[in-house]
Design an enzyme around this catalytic site. Structure first.
Site, PDB file in Angstrom:
ATOM      1  N   GLU A  27       0.780  -1.214  -0.047  1.00  0.00           N
ATOM      2  CA  GLU A  27      -0.143   0.111  -0.031  1.00  0.00           C
ATOM      3  C   GLU A  27       0.787   1.166  -0.137  1.00  0.00           C
ATOM      4  OE1 GLU A  27      -3.290   0.344  -0.233  1.00  0.00           O
ATOM      5  OE2 GLU A  27      -3.398  -2.167  -0.518  1.00  0.00           O
ATOM      6  N   SER A  47     -46.244 -33.319  40.459  1.00  0.00           N
ATOM      7  CA  SER A  47     -45.815 -33.529  41.790  1.00  0.00           C
ATOM      8  C   SER A  47     -44.699 -33.038  42.568  1.00  0.00           C
ATOM      9  CB  SER A  47     -45.700 -35.242  42.172  1.00  0.00           C
ATOM     10  OG  SER A  47     -47.170 -35.666  41.901  1.00  0.00           O
TER      11      SER A  47
END
Length: 834
Positions: A90, A470
């Site tokens: 770059e 239960s």
């Protein structure tokens, strides 16, 4: 000479004209563009968009959530060659120019003029200019934007050092596939950290900024390889690598493939709960972009055990109910087309480790299979011996004698590996939920909301309201003990017809066995889960009293039925709320709130949210405790009643398997902002219910838990009408866990399924891991509890030496009368209900 002089004059005039025009241009720029340039001071404190990360209590990544995947890394921690690869690609003069490279700029101007301004031209933008554009400017292509970019680059160079600029660039740049920055790209493309990348992989990543979509090693491999090799050539040309290194890197093939976030702990239901909590507290924009870190309460070891237990338990249930047939079929033409088969199987994602496969052929000895990746193998009858034909939920057909009794060529089925061997399987119809938490603090240690989150994201642990059956009875018995009953009180287990306002017609409850046992002591009714005893208890106490009482465990009064059916668990509640309610029995009567989030922290590790927890605080002044309470010391029991030993509360397990106090947990964990918990149950009542539920395991419906080989367990099974819901809720060692198994459709699981057979085995397998390394700790008998001999036939106190007398525990101020004689016993027994 005469001709030269006018030329000189013209040149001087032209120079001054150009100078004036340039001065005017500079003034225009100075007064119009420069003032509009943003301040670059914010770059010093820039906050990169970083996704939300969610961790377990022991620092295992559970989820990474956000549109942009980014992991900021300081420049000094990046490999040198990675930086050189980007500079080579770059901006190789980055450390030499003042922000704008005049060579590249003039080249770009020349190319732009040749194109007559008809499009983009390569070159010109330095890394500094790219940083300026990424942070402050748009991507519009125009001369004005380019001029602003150059001016802004000069300002950036004045404010920041070269290293600071490069660090921002390498962490900010978009590199394809939602990866922002080099660390995220290394993970996305190679599943590696930066220091694990090869030279070729570094060059491949460095080639992405120019065209992340075109030069992508996954979506554009040919262009990406060309770009990579060009960058390697530039690195060689600039002297950053040797000829040998260049040759070796160029020779490497493209090994990139998509890698999702590295999730270290599979806990998607808890991660989703935490995500939603974070969004509710800070908003979605902050949650997903500001790099927040949320720490949950789950422990990775227990969560992994919970995942395994739920999946194996559901598969075991499914095998008991037979083979429902192939999931799909392919035609004979597709069977001869490998590509078509792969596409068909790829479309069927794995579920709970069950892989889709197609049956290629079947003979008398084996069946040939093919997986999506083309792998082929065979299974003999042994691998599918369980596959008796499904007839209905309570019936299966004859066992298969050959593979052809189960499969045909073209069938698409599921396979699973067991100890390295493949087995025939199918996606279970039933679902399950498991919640486990610390009884003292409410910390959720593990939570599973179903078979597989990818298969169904519905969280049955928190969103599914089911009847507990239960498993609800301990709350009714607790109300009875505080209303004057004792564990020795007798209630008639006999038929009863009830006009229940919460039901549309007269209700005639029965026991699971459809038998009746007459007058039954409460302890025995709990142990054997006698339904009619619970119904008569609630009717005698009053439904309104029972509803009001039960709310102290955290249930909403509005969700409790206004009728005697509440005694049998007809309320619709979530497994999470039932777990928190059971913790009240386990911690001595304190109401705690379930917590799954410790804290939310910013990128600097500073807390922006810490949960306020209600913690038990025994024998302390009315101020919040600074830490969770100390663990109770074990109490040596008298030899006369070894069966009544009580569980205590163990500390957290340490790395070496020993016990450690809560305060020894990592600093990260808190305790976050504790406050005093409300005591909603007397220690005496909590202890008595705990004692009765311990007998459920020792000699009642929870006997399967004896396989754990511990004496500090207590719990209760639960099964609803037509076996639609099965439960086991229990605790030991300071850990309370609830398991539910049922159908999302609310259909029956089958006549033989019940809490003790369907849910309890999952509870046992999980608690085997959860209690590993936790010593048995007895909870001491609280002040206000007395022990006395009773006649088991009458529930009255017996004199020493009375044949058949047994020991029982009572509130000290509520002992039953002393039995005076056989003929007076019934008249002297005010504790019986008939």
């Amino acid at each position: 000479m005469v001709r030269i002089k006018p030329l000189i004059v013209f040149s001087i005039r032209l120079f001054f004209l150009l100078f004036i025009l340039a001065a005017i241009g500079v003034l225009v720029i100075w007064f119009t563009i420069v003032p509009s340039l943003p301040s670059v001071e914010s770059l010093r404190d820039v906050q990169l968009q970083v996704p939300l990360r969610i961790y377990s209590a022991d620092d295992k990544l559970m989820a990474e959530i956000g549109e942009q995947r980014r992991r900021p890394v300081e420049l000094e921690d990046m490999p040198e060659r990675l930086k050189l690869a980007f500079l080579s690609a770059e901006d190789d003069r980055f450390y030499k120019h003042p922000g704008v490279d005049w060579r590249g700029t003039l080249r770009a101007v020349w190319l732009y003029s040749l194109s007559m301004g008809q499009g983009r031209v390569p070159g010109g933008s330095t890394i500094t200019q790219q940083v300026a554009r990424r942070f402050f400017l748009s991507t519009d292509y125009s001369v004005t934007r380019k001029l602003r970019e150059m001016l802004l680059a000069f300002k950036v160079e004045r404010e920041l050092s070269k290293d600071e600029i490069l660090e921002l660039y390498l962490n900010k740049e978009f590199l394809g596939h939602r990866a922002y920055g080099v660390a995220a790209a290394a993970q996305v493309y190679y599943g590696k950290t930066l220091d694990e990348l090869t030279l070729a992989e570094m060059a491949m990543i460095a080639g992405l900024p120019k065209a992340p979509s075109r030069d992508n090693p996954i979506s554009g491999p040919a262009a990406a390889m060309g770009r990579r090799d060009w960058i390697l050539g530039r690195m060689l040309e600039l002297g950053h690598i040797t000829e040998a290194e260049h040759a070796e890197a160029v020779a490497q093939p493209n090994t990139a493939s998509y890698h999702g976030p590295v999730v270290e702990l599979d806990s998607p239901w808890v991660a989703e709960m935490v995500r939603q909590d974070v969004v509710d507290r800070v908003g979605s924009d902050v949650a997903y972009n500001n790099g927040l870190v949320a720490y949950s309460t789950v422990r990775s070891k227990l969560q992994e055990a919970a995942n395994r237990v739920v999946q194996e338990g559901l598969l075991e249930y499914d095998r008991r109910h037979g083979w429902r047939g192939p999931e799909d079929r392919v035609s004979a033409e597709e069977l001869d087309d490998p590509e078509a088969l792969s596409e068909r199987l790829d479309a069927m994602r794995p579920i709970a480790g069950l892989l889709p496969a197609v049956v290629m052929s079947v003979d008398e000895e084996a069946a040939q299979f093919r997986l999506a990746d083309g792998t082929g193998f065979e299974l003999t009858l042994e691998a599918m011996a369980w596959a008796r034909p499904f007839l209905e939920r309570s019936a299966v057909g004859a066992a298969p004698e050959t593979p052809g009794d189960v499969l045909e060529a073209g069938d698409i089925v599921r396979l699973r590996q067991v100890d390295g061997d493949w087995r025939l399987a199918q996606i279970p119809e039933a679902e399950a939920a498991l919640v486990s938490m610390k009884a003292e603090t409410g910390e959720v240690l593990a939570l599973v909301g179903g078979l597989d989150f990818a298969h169904s994201q519905f969280n049955r642990a928190t969103q599914s309201r089911r009847q507990p059956g239960s498993a609800f009875k301990p709350f009714i018995y607790s109300a009875a003990l505080d209303d004057g009953y004792t564990p020795a009180s007798r209630v008639n287990d006999a038929p009863v017809v009830v006009n229940d306002p919460s039901m549309e017609r007269a209700w005639k409850p029965t026991n699971f066995s459809h038998r009746f046992f007459g007058p039954t002591r409460l302890r025995e009714a709990m142990v054997n889960s006698r339904n009619l005893v619970s119904v008569r208890l609630l009717m005698d106490m009053g439904v309104d009293y029972g509803r009001d009482y039960v709310t102290r465990f955290g249930f909403e009064r509005s969700e409790l039925p206004n009728g005697p059916s509440m005694a049998l668990g007809s309320a619709s509640i979530t497994p999470l709320s039932l777990t928190a309610a059971y913790a009240t029995f386990a911690n001595g009567g304190y109401r705690i709130e379930p917590h799954y989030l410790y804290s939310i922290r910013d990128t600097d590790g500073e807390p922006i949210y810490e949960a306020e927890w209600a913690l038990p605080c025994r024998n302390c002044p009315d101020i919040p405790p600074p830490n969770p309470p100390a663990v109770a010391e074990p109490v040596e029991q008298t030899p006369e009643a070894p069966e009544l030993r009580r569980p205590g509360l163990a500390g957290e397990e340490s790395e070496d398997g020993g016990e450690q106090a809560d305060s020894a947990e990592p600093e990260l964990m808190g305790p976050p902002r504790p406050r005093r918990a409300e005591q909603v149950l007397s220690p005496q009542t909590a202890w008595l219910i705990d004692s009765m539920m311990s007998d459920v395991i020792r000699r009642g419906t929870g006997r399967r838990a004896l396989a754990l080989g511990r004496d500090d367990l207590a719990g209760k099974t639960g099964t609803t009408n037509e076996q639609r819901d099965t439960w086991f809720a229990g605790f030991g060692g300071g850990v309370v866990t609830v398991v539910w198994v049922g159908m999302d459709s609310n259909e029956s699981l089958g006549r033989q399924e019940q809490g003790g057979r369907t849910a309890l085995p999952l509870w046992v397998d999980f608690m085997r891991t959860a209690l590993e390394g936790r010593p048995e700790v007895d909870r001491p008998v609280p002040v206000g509890i007395s022990r006395a001999l009773i006649n088991p036939e009458t529930g009255l106190r017996a004199r020493p030496g009375t044949p058949g007398a047994i020991q029982e525990w009572f509130h000290s101020d509520n002992l039953p009368p002393l039995e005076s004689g056989a003929e007076d016993s019934e008249q002297a027994d005010p504790y019986s209900i008939y």
